[in-house]
Design an enzyme around this catalytic site. Sequence first.
Site, PDB file in Angstrom:
ATOM      1  N   GLN A 167       0.805  -1.229   0.000  1.00  0.00           N
ATOM      2  CA  GLN A 167       0.000   0.000   0.000  1.00  0.00           C
ATOM      3  C   GLN A 167       0.834   1.274   0.000  1.00  0.00           C
ATOM      4  OE1 GLN A 167      -3.289   0.197  -0.377  1.00  0.00           O
ATOM      5  NE2 GLN A 167      -3.899  -1.932  -0.073  1.00  0.00           N
ATOM      6  N   CYS A 201     -10.688  -7.061   1.636  1.00  0.00           N
ATOM      7  CA  CYS A 201     -10.349  -8.470   1.831  1.00  0.00           C
ATOM      8  C   CYS A 201     -11.157  -9.053   2.977  1.00  0.00           C
ATOM      9  CB  CYS A 201      -8.861  -8.630   2.127  1.00  0.00           C
ATOM     10  SG  CYS A 201      -7.855  -8.098   0.743  1.00  0.00           S
TER      11      CYS A 201
HETATM   12  N1  PLP Z   1      -0.799  -6.743   1.475  1.00  0.00           N
HETATM   13  C1  PLP Z   1      -1.596  -5.671   1.553  1.00  0.00           C
HETATM   14  C2  PLP Z   1      -1.298  -4.602   2.551  1.00  0.00           C
HETATM   15  C3  PLP Z   1      -2.702  -5.563   0.705  1.00  0.00           C
HETATM   16  O1  PLP Z   1      -3.491  -4.499   0.782  1.00  0.00           O
HETATM   17  C4  PLP Z   1      -2.954  -6.599  -0.223  1.00  0.00           C
HETATM   18  C5  PLP Z   1      -4.163  -6.560  -1.070  1.00  0.00           C
HETATM   19  O2  PLP Z   1      -5.208  -6.099  -0.663  1.00  0.00           O
HETATM   20  C6  PLP Z   1      -2.067  -7.684  -0.274  1.00  0.00           C
HETATM   21  C7  PLP Z   1      -1.002  -7.728   0.598  1.00  0.00           C
HETATM   22  C8  PLP Z   1      -2.256  -8.790  -1.261  1.00  0.00           C
HETATM   23  O3  PLP Z   1      -1.955  -8.322  -2.559  1.00  0.00           O
HETATM   24  P1  PLP Z   1      -2.319  -9.196  -3.854  1.00  0.00           P
HETATM   25  O4  PLP Z   1      -3.736  -8.869  -4.179  1.00  0.00           O
HETATM   26  O5  PLP Z   1      -1.379  -8.726  -4.915  1.00  0.00           O
HETATM   27  O6  PLP Z   1      -2.100 -10.611  -3.490  1.00  0.00           O
END
Ligand code: PLP
Length: 367
Positions: free
Chosen positions: A176, A313
């Site tokens: 982020q 998420c």
């Molecule tokens: N880490 C953070 C802080 C995130 O916001 C996200 C996605 O929402 C992820 C990891 C995972 O990313 P990816 O969608 O590329 O797997």
Amino acid sequence: MTPIYLDNQATTPLAPEVFDAMLPWLKDNFGNPHSPHLIGRRAGAAVEVAREQVAALLPQSGRVIFTASATEAINLAFGAVRSRQGRDQIAVIDTEHAAVRDTALWYRTQGFKTTLLPVDRYGLVVLEELEAYLSPKTALVGAMLVNNEIGVIQPVEQIAEMAHRVDALMLCDAVQGFGRIALPQHADLIALSGHKIYGPKGIGALWVRDGIDLPPLIHGGGQEQGVRSGTLSPALCVGLGTAAKLCADRRQEDMAHIINLASKAQSLFGDWTVNGSMDQRYAGNLNIRRDGLDVARLMSDVRGVAFSAGSACASGSGRPSHVLAALGLEPAQIKSSIRLGFGRYNSIEEVEQAAQLINQAAGIQLS
Ligand code: PLP
């Protein structure tokens, strides 16, 4: 009518420049980047240019490994604990994204002892707790740069230095903040994602400091330095590289714009309480609550704005937000919280219109 998009922590729109750069690699240039003939070598060269574009934003003395997502990059990074002789402890911040938190917890099934480091009521890691925890048994400390739900910026450089004092590795989930704010120059492993920086979905990367041993995550043809087999997509790599370069080129302009949007939103949502630190915050994230509000109802009433309840998420999984709970919020307060995420392509008018729609619906609900 397309809703106003204020959910830039969940994902960002593809930058037009990124689309243009990707197109030839989808349309005409079909070569396998691992083939030795001219058509393959052309694709391979495009992949290497993209790798350099990503590496340009990362610390020196390391290598970039392309993955399918940040989640995969994080899973790959955790493998480093396996070669840390005599060290069986892992610590990550309690408010980490599930990609880090759940992976760290899974390592308990592999004989590791995982600790979740507490945060204070502003969402910042309690450094005294980390100091007390660290020992010659610590294999890895995981700390995110910017929290995806509340936008809080963790003191990652300090955490890396503390981890190094006991010779532990430091993994930073920079998803982020990558391309927007400063990265921890002393981290050992840094994960990032294409779709959070106006690049394509389906690609991420792991930066690995030289000298760190990583076991393969995906076995096969030995691509990506032997740790992540599988044919790379030149289009996705070019997309990530172009998105990273664009972030670097437009950094000041983008940040100034986002700070403008954020200060407008803060004044328009003055009746709401901000969740998390106001000082240590990435401006593009505003997580706010109005006690008594039913956010599920609010979201169905306000169809004209795409925003999030807690984290995209967390809401996708149906789990209540572990981040807001870690701040000490009551379940009712968690249910009355929303997250607004501002990005490069939002306008002040959109923020004004969205605030009007949300405040109006909230006012009706609360009256
Ligand atoms: N880490 C953070 C802080 C995130 O916001 C996200 C996605 O929402 C992820 C990891 C995972 O990313 P990816 O969608 O590329 O797997």
